[in-house]
Design a protein around this motif. Structure first.
Motif, PDB file in Angstrom:
ATOM      1  N   GLY A 224      -0.895  -1.755  -9.609  1.00 13.73           N
ATOM      2  CA  GLY A 224       0.337  -2.400  -8.864  1.00 13.73           C
ATOM      3  C   GLY A 224       1.433  -1.595  -8.876  1.00 13.73           C
ATOM      4  N   ILE A 225       1.692  -0.557 -10.013  1.00 15.50           N
ATOM      5  CA  ILE A 225       2.638   0.386  -9.874  1.00 15.50           C
ATOM      6  C   ILE A 225       2.445   1.220  -8.627  1.00 15.50           C
ATOM      7  CG2 ILE A 225       3.782   2.093 -11.144  1.00 15.50           C
ATOM      8  CD1 ILE A 225       3.607   0.509 -13.755  1.00 15.50           C
ATOM      9  N   THR A 226       1.299   1.537  -8.313  1.00 14.91           N
ATOM     10  CA  THR A 226       1.398   2.455  -7.276  1.00 14.91           C
ATOM     11  C   THR A 226       1.843   1.977  -5.868  1.00 14.91           C
ATOM     12  OG1 THR A 226      -0.933   1.914  -6.523  1.00 14.91           O
ATOM     13  CG2 THR A 226      -0.432   3.450  -8.385  1.00 14.91           C
ATOM     14  N   GLU A 227       1.903   0.441  -5.762  1.00 12.96           N
ATOM     15  CA  GLU A 227       2.374  -0.185  -4.687  1.00 12.96           C
ATOM     16  C   GLU A 227       3.851   0.105  -4.589  1.00 12.96           C
ATOM     17  OE1 GLU A 227      -1.164  -3.938  -4.126  1.00 12.96           O
ATOM     18  OE2 GLU A 227       0.505  -3.959  -5.544  1.00 12.96           O
ATOM     19  N   GLU A 228       4.424  -0.401  -5.864  1.00 13.84           N
ATOM     20  CA  GLU A 228       6.004  -0.366  -5.818  1.00 13.84           C
ATOM     21  C   GLU A 228       6.462   1.079  -5.501  1.00 13.84           C
ATOM     22  OE1 GLU A 228       6.410  -4.232  -8.724  1.00 13.84           O
ATOM     23  OE2 GLU A 228       5.892  -2.176  -9.626  1.00 13.84           O
ATOM     24  N   THR A 229       5.806   2.130  -6.275  1.00 12.99           N
ATOM     25  CA  THR A 229       6.363   3.461  -6.308  1.00 12.99           C
ATOM     26  C   THR A 229       6.168   4.035  -4.458  1.00 12.99           C
ATOM     27  OG1 THR A 229       4.150   4.241  -6.689  1.00 12.99           O
ATOM     28  CG2 THR A 229       5.892   4.197  -8.164  1.00 12.99           C
TER      29      THR A 229
END
Length: 365
Positions: free
Chosen positions: A285-290
């Motif tokens: 999920g963090i890779t989506e936000e970054t």
């Protein structure tokens, strides 16, 4: 129409918030659509649950099944027992599950055995890695789902290969990004910002939780030691649970530029990410936000269920490969990191599309 929305773990809360907002918007227009919120209690630490309800203005759940921790089997069984009882007491037209946590799979199985249709938000994503519990959760959930709401055309393709019909699959975008867009102006500087003397684009953030990274002590020690060395003078902010922190300290993983901090709420954590020079993570999920915030992201995994974050986003997969990690840091520190683009329909309106599709499916007016 009554929709039972299931949330169990930290990522779920970020995904249900915009969906609830979209339902309320349709209610204000006189549409006969209502929801009931079930929290399974899979994550029960205040920083992993209650804080998210408060920060994201999510109504507190109608019920908390309070399953708490246990083995995969114990947790799955507890969720199924609790949700079955709740579903019998509170009939519904549709069960909506989000993401790929244990609660997603367990509640899907219960719903289908009770003859209730299931909608899966973030359906169809695949890493191809059956060592990941989440991959098994995705496969089981999608095998039973009636309506698939997808974040990408990759997910659409995966579902079509499995034989699902076009009229079951709805490419709507990414509800995680709905929440990010809505709250960008509300991101909050954490107390540690001043305590550690942080400056924008002059530090890195790291999160680790995958068993492949944290369960084997020698592997974990080698990984963190290499990252700390390659980061040079950049402080690394590492939100970590107290239990994991003790493990790391027992391994003598104490470095001047590595700062263990308590788990952060959504607004504080994303403030750190948005202002970071780079992100180190094994979270999907963090890779989506970054990618949306255009923050360089080094992902300590060999595969991803979100290939769009690598192909057009800011994400690079390095796994535990020392050479790949070194190459990624060299690229990051030289200022030559790729400039990402935002994937299609990651525009902040995914939840509205989801609810509009449900209104059409159930012919509500």
């Amino acid at each position: 129409m009554i929709i039972t929305i299931v949330a169990g773990a930290r990522p779920n809360f970020m995904k249900i918030a915009p969906i609830i907002d979209a339902i309320k918007e349709q209610q204000s227009k006189g549409i006969d659509i209502n929801f009931r919120l079930v929290h399974t209690g899979q994550h029960y630490d205040k920083n992993l649950s209650d804080t998210f309800f408060e920060e994201l203005n999510i109504p507190f759940p109608d019920v908390n099944l309070e399953v708490k921790s246990g083995t995969q089997a114990e947790q799955t069984a507890a969720i199924m027992l609790g949700f079955e009882k709740d579903l019998k007491q509170n009939p519904t037209d549709l069960v909506m599950v989000v993401g790929d946590v244990t609660s997603t799979m367990a509640c899907t199985i219960v719903a289908k055995k009770e003859g209730v249709k299931v909608a899966h938000v973030e359906a169809g994503i695949r890493s191809g890695d059956l060592r990941m519990p989440e991959e098994i959760n995705r496969m089981v959930t999608d095998s039973l789902t009636d309506y698939f709401f997808t974040t990408s055309k990759y997910a659409n393709s995966n579902l079509k290969k499995l034989g699902f019909d076009d009229d079951q699959i709805f490419f709507v975008g990414n509800v995680m990004i709905d929440t990010l867009r809505k709250n960008e102006e509300r991101l909050t500087e954490p107390q540690l910002w001043k305590e550690l003397g942080l400056k924008s684009k002059a530090y890195m953030v790291m999160t680790l939780h995958r068993p492949s990274n944290v369960d084997e002590e020698n592997q974990l020690k080698a990984l963190i030691s290499q990252i700390v060395e390659l980061a040079k003078d950049y402080p690394i902010i590492f939100p970590v649970h107290p239990r994991t922190k003790k493990l790391l300290q027992d391994l003598d993983l104490n470095f001047e530029n590595l700062h263990y901090v308590e788990p952060l709420g959504y607004l504080e954590f994303n403030y750190l990410v948005k202002n970071a020079f780079g992100m180190l993570t094994d979270s999907g999920g963090i890779t989506e936000e970054t990618s949306v915030m255009n923050v360089p992201c080094i992902t300590l995994r060999e595969n991803t269920e979100r290939p769009e974050t690598c192909e057009i986003g800011t994400n690079v997969l390095v796994g535990n490969d020392k050479n790949k990690i070194e190459q990624a840091f060299a690229q990051l520190l030289s200022g030559n990191w790729k400039k990402g683009q935002i994937p299609e329909l990651w525009d902040g309106n995914a939840a509205k599309r989801i609810v509009e599709h449900l209104i059409k499916i159930y012919k509500l007016n």
